[in-house]
Write a protein that holds these residues in place. Sequence first.
Motif, PDB file in Angstrom:
ATOM      1  N   LEU A  38       3.330  24.821  48.021  1.00  0.00           N
ATOM      2  CA  LEU A  38       4.020  24.554  46.759  1.00  0.00           C
ATOM      3  C   LEU A  38       3.612  25.614  45.740  1.00  0.00           C
ATOM      4  CD1 LEU A  38       3.454  20.665  46.501  1.00  0.00           C
ATOM      5  CD2 LEU A  38       5.338  21.882  47.632  1.00  0.00           C
ATOM      6  N   LEU A  39       4.579  26.379  45.240  1.00  0.00           N
ATOM      7  CA  LEU A  39       4.329  27.429  44.251  1.00  0.00           C
ATOM      8  C   LEU A  39       4.941  27.013  42.921  1.00  0.00           C
ATOM      9  CD1 LEU A  39       5.229  30.521  46.470  1.00  0.00           C
ATOM     10  CD2 LEU A  39       2.941  29.697  45.893  1.00  0.00           C
ATOM     11  N   VAL A  40       4.113  26.990  41.885  1.00  0.00           N
ATOM     12  CA  VAL A  40       4.565  26.538  40.566  1.00  0.00           C
ATOM     13  C   VAL A  40       4.047  27.483  39.496  1.00  0.00           C
ATOM     14  CG1 VAL A  40       4.781  24.521  39.060  1.00  0.00           C
ATOM     15  CG2 VAL A  40       4.211  24.188  41.456  1.00  0.00           C
ATOM     16  N   GLY A  41       4.875  27.729  38.485  1.00  0.00           N
ATOM     17  CA  GLY A  41       4.460  28.561  37.373  1.00  0.00           C
ATOM     18  C   GLY A  41       3.450  27.858  36.476  1.00  0.00           C
ATOM     19  N   GLY A  42       2.452  28.587  36.022  1.00  0.00           N
ATOM     20  CA  GLY A  42       1.405  28.002  35.187  1.00  0.00           C
ATOM     21  C   GLY A  42       1.911  27.484  33.849  1.00  0.00           C
ATOM     22  N   LEU A  43       3.061  27.981  33.389  1.00  0.00           N
ATOM     23  CA  LEU A  43       3.633  27.528  32.116  1.00  0.00           C
ATOM     24  C   LEU A  43       4.619  26.381  32.307  1.00  0.00           C
ATOM     25  CD1 LEU A  43       4.368  31.052  30.536  1.00  0.00           C
ATOM     26  CD2 LEU A  43       2.292  29.650  30.323  1.00  0.00           C
ATOM     27  N   ASP A  44       4.878  26.044  33.555  1.00  0.00           N
ATOM     28  CA  ASP A  44       5.893  25.032  33.887  1.00  0.00           C
ATOM     29  C   ASP A  44       5.218  23.658  33.996  1.00  0.00           C
ATOM     30  OD1 ASP A  44       8.398  24.097  34.493  1.00  0.00           O
ATOM     31  OD2 ASP A  44       8.483  24.946  36.502  1.00  0.00           O
ATOM     32  N   THR A  45       4.728  23.169  32.869  1.00  0.00           N
ATOM     33  CA  THR A  45       3.812  22.021  32.873  1.00  0.00           C
ATOM     34  C   THR A  45       4.399  20.753  33.483  1.00  0.00           C
ATOM     35  OG1 THR A  45       4.440  21.644  30.569  1.00  0.00           O
ATOM     36  CG2 THR A  45       2.395  22.826  30.965  1.00  0.00           C
ATOM     37  N   LYS A  46       5.646  20.445  33.170  1.00  0.00           N
ATOM     38  CA  LYS A  46       6.255  19.220  33.717  1.00  0.00           C
ATOM     39  C   LYS A  46       6.382  19.313  35.237  1.00  0.00           C
ATOM     40  CE  LYS A  46      10.255  16.163  33.502  1.00  0.00           C
ATOM     41  NZ  LYS A  46      11.608  15.918  32.934  1.00  0.00           N
ATOM     42  N   VAL A  47       6.802  20.488  35.723  1.00  0.00           N
ATOM     43  CA  VAL A  47       6.987  20.663  37.163  1.00  0.00           C
ATOM     44  C   VAL A  47       5.643  20.712  37.886  1.00  0.00           C
ATOM     45  CG1 VAL A  47       7.945  22.205  38.939  1.00  0.00           C
ATOM     46  CG2 VAL A  47       9.269  21.675  36.903  1.00  0.00           C
TER      47      VAL A  47
END
Length: 218
Positions: free
Chosen positions: A152-161
Motif C-alpha cells: 500500500l503506497l500513500v502520500g504523506g500529505l494524504d491524511t484521510k487516505v
Amino acid sequence: MVTEEIKISLKGTTLEGDLTLPTNPKGLVIFSHGSGSSRFSPRNNYVANILQAKGIATLLFDLLTEQEDSIYQNRFDINKLTNRLIQTTQWIYHQKNTTGLPLGYFGASTGAASALRAAAFFENSISAVVSRGGRPDLALDDLDKVKAPTLLLVGGLDTKVIWLNQKAYEKLECLKKMEIVPGASHLFEEPGKLETVADLAALWFDKWFGKTKEDVSG
C-alpha cells in the motif's frame, strides 16, 4: 519491447487495452484505474513505463466502455469493476503471448478496491498487488481472503487516505507492507514522488514474481 492495441472480448462487451511485452518478461502487471480515468491515465502510464524498463509486461485497459463511462454511477460500481477485472484476467490467461507469466495488479484510487477484490477471487494465482493512493477500504469484506503479497503506497500529505489504508492494512492477512511517501499528496504530483511510487512498485513486483507459492505462504 512490443506494444499492441488489443480488443478484450468479454461476455456481452469488448474492452480496449494496450499490452506491452518486453523481451522475456518477468511477469505481467494489470492496471486497474480509478474512477473517471482510463487506460490513458498519465500517472499509470508513467508507472507502466518504469515497469517495462525493468522487464515487466503491462496491460492498461478501460474497465468500462465509453457509453458505460458516461453514466457517472458506473465509475463507482466496485462490483462491476471487479467483475471486469476478473474477466479480463481470465482472458489474459488464455492468450498465447502471456500464458504462464506471473500476474500482478496495480490499482490506483478506487481501482485498488477492484484489484484487491479480484486478487481475493484468484487467491494464489495472483503474485503481487500494489495500491497507489488507493481506497482498499472499499474492499474491506474481502481483504482477509487476499493471498497475494500487497504493498500500500500513500502520500504523506494524504491524511484521510492514510487512515483508510491503515484500517485496510489491519484487515489484510497476507504478506503486506505500507509505505508512506513523505511530502506527497493524493496524486503524487510533487516532483519526484511518482517516480518513487514507480520504483517501489517495480521492486515489489520484481521480488514476488520470482517467488514460489511456498515462499509466499511460508
